[in-house]
Scaffold this motif. Structure first.
Motif, PDB file in Angstrom:
ATOM      1  N   GLN A 288      44.907  17.430  23.150  1.00 26.95           N
ATOM      2  CA  GLN A 288      44.024  16.612  22.322  1.00 26.95           C
ATOM      3  C   GLN A 288      43.114  17.491  21.458  1.00 26.95           C
ATOM      4  OE1 GLN A 288      42.581  14.155  25.736  1.00 26.95           O
ATOM      5  NE2 GLN A 288      42.960  12.414  24.363  1.00 26.95           N
ATOM      6  N   TRP A 289      42.599  18.568  22.056  1.00 25.15           N
ATOM      7  CA  TRP A 289      41.724  19.478  21.312  1.00 25.15           C
ATOM      8  C   TRP A 289      42.490  20.202  20.200  1.00 25.15           C
ATOM      9  CZ3 TRP A 289      37.337  21.236  19.615  1.00 25.15           C
ATOM     10  CH2 TRP A 289      37.230  22.558  19.171  1.00 25.15           C
ATOM     11  N   LEU A 290      43.650  20.721  20.526  1.00 24.46           N
ATOM     12  CA  LEU A 290      44.417  21.502  19.552  1.00 24.46           C
ATOM     13  C   LEU A 290      44.902  20.650  18.384  1.00 24.46           C
ATOM     14  CD1 LEU A 290      46.517  23.738  21.978  1.00 24.46           C
ATOM     15  CD2 LEU A 290      44.567  24.438  20.580  1.00 24.46           C
ATOM     16  N   ASN A 291      45.106  19.364  18.623  1.00 25.99           N
ATOM     17  CA  ASN A 291      45.596  18.478  17.568  1.00 25.99           C
ATOM     18  C   ASN A 291      44.487  17.645  16.936  1.00 25.99           C
ATOM     19  OD1 ASN A 291      48.708  18.694  17.612  1.00 25.99           O
ATOM     20  ND2 ASN A 291      48.190  18.465  19.784  1.00 25.99           N
TER      21      ASN A 291
ATOM     22  N   ASN B 112      32.652  18.146  22.246  1.00 30.73           N
ATOM     23  CA  ASN B 112      32.055  17.394  23.353  1.00 30.73           C
ATOM     24  C   ASN B 112      33.082  16.520  24.076  1.00 30.73           C
ATOM     25  OD1 ASN B 112      29.486  18.445  22.767  1.00 30.73           O
ATOM     26  ND2 ASN B 112      29.113  16.859  21.232  1.00 30.73           N
ATOM     27  N   MET B 113      34.022  15.954  23.320  1.00 31.64           N
ATOM     28  CA  MET B 113      34.991  15.027  23.907  1.00 31.64           C
ATOM     29  C   MET B 113      36.096  15.739  24.679  1.00 31.64           C
ATOM     30  SD  MET B 113      35.401  12.326  20.744  1.00 31.64           S
ATOM     31  CE  MET B 113      36.887  11.643  21.472  1.00 31.64           C
ATOM     32  N   PHE B 114      36.546  16.869  24.171  1.00 30.97           N
ATOM     33  CA  PHE B 114      37.720  17.522  24.762  1.00 30.97           C
ATOM     34  C   PHE B 114      37.422  18.912  25.322  1.00 30.97           C
ATOM     35  CE2 PHE B 114      39.506  14.999  21.059  1.00 30.97           C
ATOM     36  CZ  PHE B 114      39.814  13.885  21.826  1.00 30.97           C
ATOM     37  N   LEU B 115      36.944  19.817  24.453  1.00 28.41           N
ATOM     38  CA  LEU B 115      36.813  21.221  24.862  1.00 28.41           C
ATOM     39  C   LEU B 115      35.854  21.390  26.035  1.00 28.41           C
ATOM     40  CD1 LEU B 115      37.908  23.995  24.021  1.00 28.41           C
ATOM     41  CD2 LEU B 115      35.833  24.313  22.656  1.00 28.41           C
TER      42      LEU B 115
ATOM     43  N   ILE C  62      39.010  28.059  27.006  1.00 30.87           N
ATOM     44  CA  ILE C  62      37.827  27.644  26.237  1.00 30.87           C
ATOM     45  C   ILE C  62      37.256  28.832  25.468  1.00 30.87           C
ATOM     46  CG2 ILE C  62      35.480  26.749  26.394  1.00 30.87           C
ATOM     47  CD1 ILE C  62      36.313  25.225  28.887  1.00 30.87           C
ATOM     48  N   LEU C  63      37.125  29.964  26.151  1.00 40.35           N
ATOM     49  CA  LEU C  63      36.514  31.135  25.528  1.00 40.35           C
ATOM     50  C   LEU C  63      37.369  31.667  24.381  1.00 40.35           C
ATOM     51  CD1 LEU C  63      33.969  32.734  25.818  1.00 40.35           C
ATOM     52  CD2 LEU C  63      35.141  34.288  27.373  1.00 40.35           C
ATOM     53  N   SER C  64      38.686  31.656  24.574  1.00 42.46           N
ATOM     54  CA  SER C  64      39.566  32.123  23.495  1.00 42.46           C
ATOM     55  C   SER C  64      39.452  31.226  22.272  1.00 42.46           C
ATOM     56  CB  SER C  64      41.016  32.180  23.977  1.00 42.46           C
ATOM     57  OG  SER C  64      41.510  30.877  24.243  1.00 42.46           O
ATOM     58  N   GLU C  65      39.283  29.922  22.494  1.00 39.14           N
ATOM     59  CA  GLU C  65      39.110  28.997  21.375  1.00 39.14           C
ATOM     60  C   GLU C  65      37.780  29.238  20.663  1.00 39.14           C
ATOM     61  OE1 GLU C  65      41.376  26.378  20.226  1.00 39.14           O
ATOM     62  OE2 GLU C  65      42.530  27.911  21.279  1.00 39.14           O
TER      63      GLU C  65
END
Length: 520
Positions: free
Chosen positions: A95-98, A107-110, A119-122
């Motif tokens: 969901q986050w990547l798309n 707030n909703m996904f990550l 998370i940190l890599s993103e």
């Protein structure tokens, strides 16, 4: 009973199924064991569709889970995961990547993902599409890594904790670059920030300098003073030579680094312990520039400010380039003047030389026959006497005294060694002096040259003027020099119609008790 199985159905219209030109009717019926007839309506009207089961295959639970995620059936995937006790992280990651990866999506996904490495890599690798999302990503990463502070008993330098601390330095560096980028672009956020935040900071400085963006360059120097200290001369040299020096005097380097900086407070990770860890990393580490924040550079490199010798060489080279490429000698003079004001007294004589050249080229004297032009480089290559001689080039009886007082004599007196050893260059008065070296002032040497050209009228004017001011620093050092110079000028003149002028020269020499103080 068939949970976890996939049924593959094939649909054909009535016409397709019973087209005798393509299929044998009996063959069609014999090849299918299950037929479902369903009425469908399309845009063109009613059409009878037949559904046939042509195959079914088994899928494992993880495979079914991945299929649902890949098809973005997220709610079904979550229900499926909850039923089978699977981790919903994969759904949230997809969901986050798309998503648009804005502040709401953070707030909703990550923020709900449990995989901290992901998370940190993103947060480190992704660049927000807007200023708010970019700042939110960095803030989320800093919040995540804030739990890995140093402890007194910690001694394992190979644990994953250090990776999180390195990532924190990257986040801090990207945050600093973001603030700098916004300042440079007057608060506007563009997609090119993604390039700016990872490029070597000195390259960014050179790009700004080449574009003549002095205000932006000033901000860059204040925000990143330690990272740019070793490159300050290279960056300033990239400013176009036609840009007035007055517009960037605040950037010109002095004997010591500037005191005014605009840096944030140090973070807990920017400490000596972290500096020691970074020093043990390979020199060509791929993220080396991304973790060297200003506090880290200040702690690790101390001062890389150019030496006095480097500064002196740079100022001279810059002045020559300005003169060569723009011809604006006043810009050169302004540059060296500001350098002297900033404490570089080593450039004082260079400033004087440049000033004399400027006076020669932009002299107020109006003489249509004289047009003087010379580059700063060519002027530097002249000896002091050659410069003195150039100052008097083309003088006439009506302006020789003024030229001497305004330019030549002050120049001669400003040289710490303005006496030149004539040696083999001096004119021989008689054979007995052929092997004798005599120290002569620039003026005496020039007057002898003028006398050889039989311009004794000019010699008369100069000697007369010089013999009136022995007490102060004038044309001659003392009476003896004036008398000796006058005699040599008379002896060197070969014209036979200048006797009255020669006699006038003798009459101007100093007297003692009514007698001339020399022997004929």
């Amino acid at each position: 009973k068939l949970r976890g199985h996939v049924f593959l159905l094939e649909s054909k219209s009535v016409e397709e199924r019973f087209n005798v030109s393509n299929y044998d009717r009996e063959t069609v019926y014999s090849n299918h064991t299950v037929q479902l007839i369903e009425e469908r309506f399309n845009r063109s009207g009613n059409t009878m569709l037949y559904w046939s089961l042509i195959s079914f295959s088994e899928r494992s639970v993880p495979e079914m889970y991945n299929i649902l995620i890949s098809h973005r059936n997220y709610q079904t995937a979550i229900d499926f995961a909850n039923y089978h006790g699977l981790d919903t992280d994969e759904v949230l990651k997809s969901q986050w990547l798309n998503s648009s990866q804005g502040t709401d999506e953070i707030n909703m996904f990550l923020s709900k993902i449990k995989d901290q490495a992901f998370i940190l890599s993103e947060c480190v690798d992704k660049v927000g599409r807007t200023e708010d999302s970019a700042k939110a990503l960095l803030a989320h990463g800093l919040h995540l890594t804030n739990q890995y502070k140093f402890s007194e008993t910690e001694d394992d330098e190979y644990s994953q904790i250090w990776d999180y601390r390195i990532a924190r330095l990257q986040l801090l560096q990207f945050g600093d670059r973001l603030e700098t980028y916004l300042g440079i672009n007057m608060g506007r956020y563009y997609a090119e920030y993604s390039k700016f935040r990872i490029m070597p900071i000195h390259e960014a400085g050179v790009n700004l300098a080449e574009s003549g963006k002095i205000g932006a360059l000033n901000l860059l120097f204040k925000r990143h003073p330690y990272s740019l200290a070793s490159s300050v001369l290279q960056i300033l040299a990239a400013i176009p030579e036609t840009v007035p020096v007055q517009t960037y005097t605040q950037l010109l380097p002095g004997r010591s680094p500037p005191m005014t900086v605009a840096m944030r407070e140090e973070d807990w990770v920017e400490c000596d312990k972290m500096v020691r860890f970074i020093r043990r990393l390979p020199e060509n580490h791929e993220i080396s520039d991304q973790i060297r924040t200003e506090p880290i550079v200040r702690r690790s490199l101390r001062s890389l400010w150019p030496s006095i010798n480097e500064l002196t060489i740079w100022y001279k080279s810059r002045a020559r380039d300005i003169d060569c490429y723009s011809g604006q000698l006043d810009n050169c003079l302004c540059l060296i003047d500001f350098a002297c004001r900033k404490g570089l007294t080593e450039l004082q004589q260079f400033h004087e030389d440049t000033s004399y050249l400027y006076q020669l080229i932009y002299s107020d004297e109006t003489d249509g026959e004289i047009s003087f032009s010379m580059s700063l480089t060519a002027w530097e290559q002249l000896s002091d006497y050659e410069k003195f001689n150039t100052m008097l080039k083309g003088v006439k009886e009506e302006n020789v005294i003024k030229r001497l007082r305004d330019k030549a004599i002050p120049f001669m007196q400003s040289r710490s060694h303005y006496l030149t050893s004539v040696g083999q260059e001096h004119v021989m008065v008689d054979q007995s002096s052929a092997d004798h070296e005599k120290d002569e002032s620039f003026l005496v040497r020039w007057l002898k040259k003028i006398a050889l050209e039989n311009k004794v009228e000019i010699c008369l004017l100069v000697i007369e003027e010089g013999c009136t001011e022995f007490q102060s620093k004038g044309f001659f050092r003392d009476e003896s020099e004036a008398i000796d110079c006058a005699l040599q000028c008379i002896y060197l003149c070969t014209a036979t119609d200048k006797w009255s002028t020669m006699a006038a020269i003798l009459s101007k020499l100093p007297q003692k008790q009514g007698k001339c103080c020399f022997k004929l």
